[in-house]
Design a protein around this motif. Sequence first.
Motif, short mmCIF file in Angstrom:
data_model
loop_
_atom_site.label_atom_id
_atom_site.label_comp_id
_atom_site.label_asym_id
_atom_site.label_seq_id
_atom_site.Cartn_x
_atom_site.Cartn_y
_atom_site.Cartn_z
N LYS A 194 4.18 12.79 -11.14
CA LYS A 194 5.22 13.66 -11.23
C LYS A 194 5.76 13.45 -12.65
CE LYS A 194 5.91 15.23 -6.54
NZ LYS A 194 6.04 14.26 -5.32
N LEU A 195 6.44 12.16 -12.95
CA LEU A 195 7.33 11.61 -14.08
C LEU A 195 6.42 11.75 -15.29
CD1 LEU A 195 10.17 10.71 -14.77
CD2 LEU A 195 9.27 8.49 -14.18
N LYS A 196 5.25 10.96 -15.38
CA LYS A 196 4.61 10.89 -16.48
C LYS A 196 3.07 11.63 -16.71
CE LYS A 196 7.31 7.82 -18.47
NZ LYS A 196 8.03 7.87 -19.68
N GLY A 197 2.86 12.22 -15.55
CA GLY A 197 1.29 12.72 -15.80
C GLY A 197 0.27 11.85 -15.61
N SER A 198 0.71 10.58 -14.84
CA SER A 198 -0.09 9.61 -14.60
C SER A 198 -1.23 9.95 -13.59
CB SER A 198 0.62 8.35 -14.23
OG SER A 198 1.45 7.71 -15.31
N PHE A 199 -2.31 9.46 -13.51
CA PHE A 199 -3.33 9.55 -12.48
C PHE A 199 -3.75 10.85 -12.22
CE2 PHE A 199 -0.25 5.83 -11.41
CZ PHE A 199 -1.06 4.93 -11.68
N GLY A 200 -3.53 11.75 -13.37
CA GLY A 200 -3.84 13.04 -13.07
C GLY A 200 -2.98 14.12 -12.75
N GLY A 201 -1.84 13.61 -12.51
CA GLY A 201 -0.80 14.21 -12.04
C GLY A 201 0.03 15.38 -13.20
N PRO A 202 0.82 16.24 -12.72
CA PRO A 202 1.21 17.32 -13.53
C PRO A 202 2.19 16.99 -14.66
CG PRO A 202 2.34 17.34 -11.28
CD PRO A 202 1.47 16.27 -11.28
N GLY A 203 2.69 15.72 -14.47
CA GLY A 203 4.01 15.39 -15.41
C GLY A 203 5.22 16.21 -15.12
N LEU B 74 13.10 15.90 -12.05
CA LEU B 74 13.14 14.47 -12.56
C LEU B 74 13.92 13.59 -11.44
CD1 LEU B 74 13.46 12.66 -14.89
CD2 LEU B 74 15.64 13.51 -15.32
N ALA B 75 14.59 14.31 -10.51
CA ALA B 75 15.00 13.46 -9.22
C ALA B 75 13.92 13.08 -8.30
CB ALA B 75 16.18 14.34 -8.47
N VAL B 76 13.47 13.86 -7.96
CA VAL B 76 11.95 13.67 -6.92
C VAL B 76 10.91 12.43 -7.70
CG1 VAL B 76 10.52 15.51 -7.61
CG2 VAL B 76 10.33 14.50 -5.20
N ALA B 77 10.89 12.71 -8.86
CA ALA B 77 9.86 11.92 -9.73
C ALA B 77 10.47 10.32 -9.75
CB ALA B 77 9.50 12.20 -11.18
N VAL C 14 0.81 -1.20 -0.10
CA VAL C 14 -0.01 0.17 0.14
C VAL C 14 0.72 1.21 -0.01
CG1 VAL C 14 -1.72 1.24 1.27
CG2 VAL C 14 -1.89 -1.24 0.98
N VAL C 15 1.79 1.37 1.05
CA VAL C 15 2.68 2.50 1.07
C VAL C 15 3.49 2.68 -0.32
CG1 VAL C 15 4.41 3.77 2.45
CG2 VAL C 15 2.45 2.72 3.64
N GLY C 16 4.32 1.78 -0.49
CA GLY C 16 5.29 1.71 -1.68
C GLY C 16 4.51 1.91 -3.07
N GLY C 17 3.14 1.37 -3.18
CA GLY C 17 2.33 1.52 -4.20
C GLY C 17 1.77 3.26 -4.42
N ILE C 18 1.48 3.65 -3.17
CA ILE C 18 1.00 5.15 -3.22
C ILE C 18 2.13 5.84 -3.65
CG2 ILE C 18 0.46 6.94 -1.80
CD1 ILE C 18 -1.33 5.02 -0.36
N PHE C 19 3.49 5.57 -3.18
CA PHE C 19 4.89 6.35 -3.74
C PHE C 19 4.93 6.17 -5.18
CE2 PHE C 19 5.75 7.03 0.82
CZ PHE C 19 6.10 8.22 0.67
N VAL C 20 4.90 4.81 -5.76
CA VAL C 20 5.04 4.80 -7.00
C VAL C 20 4.18 5.35 -8.12
CG1 VAL C 20 4.94 3.04 -9.11
CG2 VAL C 20 6.05 2.32 -6.82
N GLY C 21 2.82 5.45 -7.71
CA GLY C 21 1.88 6.41 -8.32
C GLY C 21 2.21 7.74 -8.12
N HIS C 22 2.54 8.36 -6.82
CA HIS C 22 2.89 9.58 -6.55
C HIS C 22 4.05 10.07 -7.51
CE1 HIS C 22 2.23 13.23 -4.47
NE2 HIS C 22 3.33 13.34 -3.89
N GLY C 23 5.04 9.24 -7.60
CA GLY C 23 6.02 9.53 -8.49
C GLY C 23 5.73 9.62 -10.01
N LEU C 24 5.05 8.58 -10.45
CA LEU C 24 4.50 8.50 -11.78
C LEU C 24 3.64 9.69 -12.24
CD1 LEU C 24 3.70 4.66 -12.25
CD2 LEU C 24 5.78 6.15 -13.34
#
Length: 174
Positions: A23-32, A53-56, A11-21
Amino acid sequence: MSWGRVLVRVVVGGIFVGHGLQKLKGSFGGPGLEGTEKMMESLEMEPARENALAVALAETGAGAGIVLGAATPVVAGGLIGSMVTAVRKVHAKNGIWNSNGGYEYNAVLIATLVAIAAEGPGRASVDAMFGKSRWGGGGGLFALLLGVGSSFAVVEMGKRAAEQKRLADNDGES
């Protein structure tokens, strides 16, 4: 209780993967990456592109590391650093409660990551394949110190780079 550790890691790791994506790709409604770069500029985290790029990549990769239970104290430390920086640069001024934009959620994630690092990822993990299903208090302390220390270093470097950028921009206007 190994299944409980796996559940928390996923759960926690998966949330971070999603949060990173986000930032990185704009996935899940993120800013890219472009939106994350603009956020870094507004937070004086220069160089903005490199910090974005580093945080993503850190959130995506370290989140996956938590899910897998791989190098647990190190990846937990990276994520703690991201959360401490978010608190310092964005949330602290709003107080604790998430409903006011505060750091409540970040604090819960930091505490969870310290606990994961200390208690270890359990038997169903990459670390366990190398004889480290539990890291102990030293692992938790290492993760916390790594996270806090890296946050302070990155924020200070960002401030210095932002100041240099301002000076360079002012010299160009002369």
